[in-house]
Design an enzyme around this catalytic site. Sequence first.
Site, mmCIF file in Angstrom:
data_model
loop_
_atom_site.group_PDB
_atom_site.id
_atom_site.type_symbol
_atom_site.label_atom_id
_atom_site.label_comp_id
_atom_site.label_asym_id
_atom_site.label_seq_id
_atom_site.Cartn_x
_atom_site.Cartn_y
_atom_site.Cartn_z
ATOM 1 C CD GLU A 1 9.690 -0.715 -6.631
ATOM 2 O OE1 GLU A 1 9.699 0.930 -6.530
ATOM 3 O OE2 GLU A 1 8.995 -0.615 -5.915
ATOM 4 C CD GLU B 1 13.426 -5.897 -6.829
ATOM 5 O OE1 GLU B 1 13.068 -3.969 -7.435
ATOM 6 O OE2 GLU B 1 13.634 -5.565 -6.532
ATOM 7 C CB CYS C 1 9.213 5.185 -3.269
ATOM 8 S SG CYS C 1 8.814 4.178 -5.091
ATOM 9 C CB SER D 1 11.703 -2.556 -4.874
ATOM 10 O OG SER D 1 11.864 -2.195 -5.748
ATOM 11 C CE LYS E 1 11.686 10.393 0.176
ATOM 12 N NZ LYS E 1 12.089 8.792 -0.280
ATOM 13 C CD GLU F 1 14.950 7.550 0.993
ATOM 14 O OE1 GLU F 1 14.668 8.394 0.654
ATOM 15 O OE2 GLU F 1 14.756 6.467 1.313
ATOM 16 C CD GLU G 1 22.270 1.820 3.226
ATOM 17 O OE1 GLU G 1 22.683 3.002 4.273
ATOM 18 O OE2 GLU G 1 20.682 1.881 3.585
ATOM 19 C CB CYS H 1 3.684 11.372 -0.583
ATOM 20 S SG CYS H 1 4.496 10.213 -1.108
#
Lengths: 103, 234, 419
Positions: free
Chosen positions: C139, C142, C169, C189, C229, C232, C237, C393
């Site tokens: 990241e 990037e 994230c 990102s 999560k 996720e 993908e 978190c």
Amino acid sequence: MAHYDYVEKAVTVSRREFLGMVGVAGAILWTGAYAATDLVQDRNKYIKMRAQGIYKDDVKAKVRQSHHNPGLQDMYKQFAGQPLSPLAEELFHTRYIDRTKLG
Amino acid sequence: MSHPEQELRVLKHSLRSRLFHWSLILGFLPAAITGFMLWLKPGSEEFLNISMKIHIIGAVIFTIATVVYTLFSFDRVVAFFRLIWTWDDRDIGWMLVGGGYPQKMLLGKDVVVPPMDKLNSGQKIFGICLSIGGLLLIVTGWLLYSFIPLAPKAFIYGADLVHMYFGVFLGLFMFVHIFLGIYNWSEFKSMFGNGTQLLSEVEHHNPLYAARKLEPAVHPEADEPIGAASYKTE
Amino acid sequence: MKGFQTNERTSIIEINRKKCKGCDSCKSFCPSAAIQGKYGAIHSINSEQCIFCGQCLINCPFGSISDTVDTVDTVIHQLGNQELTVVATIAPSVRVAIGEEFGLEPGTLATGKLYGALKQAGFKIFDANFAADHTIMEEGSELIAKIRHYLLGEPAEHELGLLPQFTSCCPGWVRYVELYAPQILPNLSSAKSPLMMAGALAKTYGATQIWQVKPENMVVVGIMPCTSKKFEVSRPEFSSAAHYWQQRGSAAHYPDVDTVLTTRDLARLFEKMNIDFNRVEASTDADNPLAQYSGAGTIFGNTGGVMEAALRTAYYVITGQELPLLEYKPVRGLQGLKEADITLKDAKTGQVITLKVAVVHGIKDNLKPVLDQVIAGRSPYHFIEVMNCPGGCVNGGGQPINPMGTSWTGNWKALLPWT
């Protein structure tokens, strides 16, 4: 129009009693408000304590920057090459979806 | 006195006390009924939302009435607390026979009942429950209304528990109070009427009160009750 | 259901009708207005609007909201299967909170015990902190590429997104953008979240170089402070490892990360397996390269942590020198929006640039002004970290529930429910 012949005698409250009652009521209100304020002020304490735990982990770490992580350096050397390499793009990057367009 | 002996009247509930009682009917009663709805949650979302609104409006009336009455009829509040916390052998005797009510209602029998003051022992217990519980309901209710995202969860959970148990208990107790109030019709009339009751009835139900605490009214024709609403500090 | 891809989990957080008191507490924490039901009535969650952050769950005073995805028994079963290699990917925030489930103070750093307990249960370890370092490399690179292209005018080597760059994230935040602000998707990102990088890396590099097992015999379990999560991992993908092996002749199909256990789930797993967390022997796993991490990787769990970690590396890469003061205080703390300027002198060209960064935590209260600026195209920032949960978190929806606390980091406006 109310008509009556008898009425209840007036109630007498001595100054001492009056002050006592006001004192007790005031004390209860004061401690209550104090305790409530304390509870509200401490409401995020657990978040701060967990955050401190994490910062402690950072302080005691031998390496404190991601680019110095030896295991990670090995991984790039042996496997992915470097950040944003084609393999890294394939495995470590993704794309996003406009969910407003999903049926 | 220009009245025959049996028509002598006593001012039992001053205007301020009656106003307070009426605001309890306007505030506490709807709050209690909607409280049961919010507890048991029957019906639709709309119904429960309206129940909650009524509950809150009732709570506002109940709270304001209590504060105003305490401030402006402090003498009545003091008299009330002195009375409900004074207990003696007569109260034990009264409790043992249940005030004679079960016998009268179920068997049609009159039993000898110890003499009572302005409130009988049952009413004293209701008074104790209502003064402590009512205060807790007010405090926990406003905490639940205004502190919910702010105060710790355990605190809100505790407040809710207290609010619920005291609410259910006092709500049920209130129905007993309403029933007995209607059963003693002259008492009912005095609370909803001009606050007076026949001396003979007062002497029957509240002999100690009649004997100890009454004095001739100074201005029997006055609009506003006097004496009852004033108090002295010595 | 609308807004979901095929096979994605459509429901994670649910309200128990019997326990709900209609107090509206959940609504004051919900970032995406997904909770239905008027004040006083029984509430319910609309999954189509929900980003599965679990803030309502950890803040419900009556414990009436729960996480319905329970894979504890599945994982215990997999741990018992000798043919499977079960890898635990432990997020930074888990190590400072798991102790609370076993009577320790909040914030007790229990990395050693956690490693020990996980090993006793039969897990292999792939620390998500390693993956966090990895995320910073991807990241951060990037971001640096964007800075070099857009600010220093160098030609781009890759296809680049836009500035300001948002962190990616937080799965709740990503879903939030996908649902409510798709116009800024190019600003997000392209780097996967640490857990997803860990999954892809574990089943490629980890499978061949570290554990010498077949990737299809691996089970990667994310141990996360997060309920989102769980959504996720179900995104289709995220099967890059299987795809990678398919190009090399394998036919197997599997996700990068098989399942997610929250911190609470992990505590239940230890209890079910009769592992006494307080007595377990601490372990370091020193010879496992995938358990090595830097201080920058661990602070990912806090709000501002990703930013701080990224600055440590970006500063080094651009200027060729280490950040003089590693502990970058302006991005720390519970303030709703944190801003900082950092001046960098490009080592290659000698150009000086001022990098403007912002840190947002608590989407519900603090995101809107920052997001509006970006959508309107007049954002002053170059890099923006967003974490959905107030505090980051460490206060995620999968963390132990602290009965004496709340996530409310705002001011007293809460006292007036009608506003």
